[in-house]
Design a protein around this motif. Structure first.
Motif, PDB file in Angstrom:
ATOM      1  N   GLU A 131       0.830  -1.202   0.000  1.00 41.06           N
ATOM      2  CA  GLU A 131       0.000   0.000   0.000  1.00 41.06           C
ATOM      3  C   GLU A 131       0.868   1.257   0.000  1.00 41.06           C
ATOM      4  O   GLU A 131       0.548   2.237  -0.685  1.00 41.06           O
ATOM      5  N   ILE A 132       1.961   1.227   0.761  1.00 36.50           N
ATOM      6  CA  ILE A 132       2.871   2.377   0.772  1.00 36.50           C
ATOM      7  C   ILE A 132       3.454   2.591  -0.624  1.00 36.50           C
ATOM      8  O   ILE A 132       3.536   3.723  -1.121  1.00 36.50           O
ATOM      9  N   HIS A 133       3.850   1.498  -1.264  1.00 40.69           N
ATOM     10  CA  HIS A 133       4.410   1.594  -2.612  1.00 40.69           C
ATOM     11  C   HIS A 133       3.385   2.180  -3.586  1.00 40.69           C
ATOM     12  O   HIS A 133       3.729   3.024  -4.438  1.00 40.69           O
ATOM     13  N   LYS A 134       2.140   1.734  -3.473  1.00 41.58           N
ATOM     14  CA  LYS A 134       1.092   2.263  -4.350  1.00 41.58           C
ATOM     15  C   LYS A 134       0.943   3.770  -4.173  1.00 41.58           C
ATOM     16  O   LYS A 134       0.824   4.519  -5.157  1.00 41.58           O
ATOM     17  N   ARG A 135       0.938   4.206  -2.922  1.00 41.66           N
ATOM     18  CA  ARG A 135       0.768   5.642  -2.660  1.00 41.66           C
ATOM     19  C   ARG A 135       1.957   6.450  -3.195  1.00 41.66           C
ATOM     20  O   ARG A 135       1.763   7.546  -3.736  1.00 41.66           O
ATOM     21  N   VAL A 136       3.144   5.896  -3.042  1.00 43.42           N
ATOM     22  CA  VAL A 136       4.326   6.593  -3.573  1.00 43.42           C
ATOM     23  C   VAL A 136       4.231   6.695  -5.092  1.00 43.42           C
ATOM     24  O   VAL A 136       4.512   7.752  -5.679  1.00 43.42           O
ATOM     25  N   VAL A 137       3.811   5.612  -5.733  1.00 44.31           N
ATOM     26  CA  VAL A 137       3.669   5.615  -7.192  1.00 44.31           C
ATOM     27  C   VAL A 137       2.612   6.628  -7.626  1.00 44.31           C
ATOM     28  O   VAL A 137       2.801   7.380  -8.592  1.00 44.31           O
ATOM     29  N   MET A 138       1.493   6.676  -6.897  1.00 52.37           N
ATOM     30  CA  MET A 138       0.429   7.606  -7.261  1.00 52.37           C
ATOM     31  C   MET A 138       0.856   9.058  -7.060  1.00 52.37           C
ATOM     32  O   MET A 138       0.593   9.923  -7.904  1.00 52.37           O
ATOM     33  N   LEU A 139       1.521   9.330  -5.956  1.00 57.37           N
ATOM     34  CA  LEU A 139       2.007  10.696  -5.719  1.00 57.37           C
ATOM     35  C   LEU A 139       3.029  11.089  -6.774  1.00 57.37           C
ATOM     36  O   LEU A 139       3.040  12.226  -7.259  1.00 57.37           O
ATOM     37  N   SER A 140       3.888  10.148  -7.133  1.00 57.30           N
ATOM     38  CA  SER A 140       4.855  10.407  -8.191  1.00 57.30           C
ATOM     39  C   SER A 140       4.136  10.695  -9.503  1.00 57.30           C
ATOM     40  O   SER A 140       4.538  11.595 -10.265  1.00 57.30           O
ATOM     41  N   GLY A 141       3.068   9.952  -9.760  1.00 58.85           N
ATOM     42  CA  GLY A 141       2.291  10.185 -10.977  1.00 58.85           C
ATOM     43  C   GLY A 141       1.656  11.563 -11.004  1.00 58.85           C
ATOM     44  O   GLY A 141       1.654  12.242 -12.036  1.00 58.85           O
ATOM     45  N   LEU A 142       1.109  11.977  -9.866  1.00 62.25           N
ATOM     46  CA  LEU A 142       0.518  13.317  -9.779  1.00 62.25           C
ATOM     47  C   LEU A 142       1.560  14.394 -10.070  1.00 62.25           C
ATOM     48  O   LEU A 142       1.296  15.370 -10.795  1.00 62.25           O
ATOM     49  N   LEU A 143       2.754  14.217  -9.506  1.00 56.50           N
ATOM     50  CA  LEU A 143       3.824  15.192  -9.738  1.00 56.50           C
ATOM     51  C   LEU A 143       4.244  15.204 -11.205  1.00 56.50           C
ATOM     52  O   LEU A 143       4.489  16.275 -11.778  1.00 56.50           O
ATOM     53  N   GLN A 144       4.320  14.029 -11.825  1.00 54.91           N
ATOM     54  CA  GLN A 144       4.704  13.959 -13.229  1.00 54.91           C
ATOM     55  C   GLN A 144       3.677  14.654 -14.120  1.00 54.91           C
ATOM     56  O   GLN A 144       4.044  15.408 -15.036  1.00 54.91           O
ATOM     57  N   VAL A 145       2.398  14.386 -13.852  1.00 54.63           N
ATOM     58  CA  VAL A 145       1.344  15.030 -14.643  1.00 54.63           C
ATOM     59  C   VAL A 145       1.377  16.538 -14.425  1.00 54.63           C
ATOM     60  O   VAL A 145       1.245  17.325 -15.374  1.00 54.63           O
TER      61      VAL A 145
END
Length: 245
Positions: free
Chosen positions: A95-109
């Motif tokens: 779950e932590i990994h998923k959240r990190v990936v999602m936050l990274s995605g938000l920053l990339q977008v």
């Protein structure tokens, strides 16, 4: 030798035989439980913690057997707790990994939008990142057809989905939450069936207060309920999509 002598000699032999037989019997009675307990304890030591020693002896061996069974039960319980703790730890890490990936995605977008990147690139990145919400996840984007005068939404982008199968479908639902606790709305029944009855989260893409599109996220887990944090996260990606457009 006289008859009395033979009688005494026979009595001595008989006594010796009885003593030997008694010794063998007692040895067997003493050693056999030890051998049995040793053998069964070895099975437990090799990892068969579900094995139970028979508690059918009223003597000290029976007491030892009960103690060994109690020790084995405690070890079994500890092993179960460790396994459950390991599973919970793995789930938390996931779950932590998923959240990190999602936050990274938000920053990339956000970075793509801030530097004026091509709209197609931004939309592709949004749909790609949303599909990573789950290991069985998929995502798609529907937009108004510019060349038509109908307000119906049609599939424009998808990740982990067969676009050929869904490209002819019409999406007319502005918002939907479909999971174990929520049934699909009437307007999404056809899409829901074509997707294989998944868990589905749909949110509208708006521009100046008017809906121009629809973003969908889904997975195929049984008995699944959408977490509130995932719903909120999808909302942020939807807002980024509106800004990009």
């Amino acid at each position: 030798p006289t008859g009395a002598t033979w009688w005494v000699f026979g009595l001595i032999v008989l006594t010796v035989v009885i003593a030997l037989l008694g010794t063998v019997y007692l040895t067997i009675k003493l050693i056999e439980p030890v051998i049995q307990i040793t053998h069964e304890a070895k099975q437990i030591a090799e990892g068969e913690y579900g094995y139970q020693l028979p508690e059918d002896q009223p003597d000290e061996f029976g007491v030892l057997t009960v103690s060994l069974n109690e020790l084995t039960a405690r070890i079994r319980d500890n092993m179960t707790e460790l396994k459950q703790f390991g599973e919970r730890t793995n789930q938390i890490n996931l779950e932590i990994h998923k959240r990190v990936v999602m936050l990274s995605g938000l920053l990339q977008v956000g970075e793509l939008i801030s530097r004026g990147a091509d709209l197609d690139l931004v939309l592709d990145r949004v749909i790609e990142k949303l599909a990573l919400l789950d290991d069985q996840g998929f995502s798609f984007l529907c937009l108004e057809p510019v060349e038509e005068l109908t307000p119906a939404l049609r599939l424009r982008r998808a990740h982990q989905l067969d676009t050929d199968q869904l490209s002819a479908l019409v999406f007319d639902s502005a918002h939907a939450l479909i999971d174990a606790a929520h049934s699909p709305p009437a307007g999404m029944r056809e899409v829901y069936e074509h997707l294989g009855q998944p868990n589905l989260l749909l949110q509208p893409v708006t521009l100046r207060g008017r809906q121009i599109g629809l973003i969908g996220v889904g997975n195929r887990h049984p008995n699944y309920t959408w977490p509130t944090e995932w719903v909120d996260l999808v909302s942020v990606f939807v807002k980024q999509t509106s800004i990009a457009i």
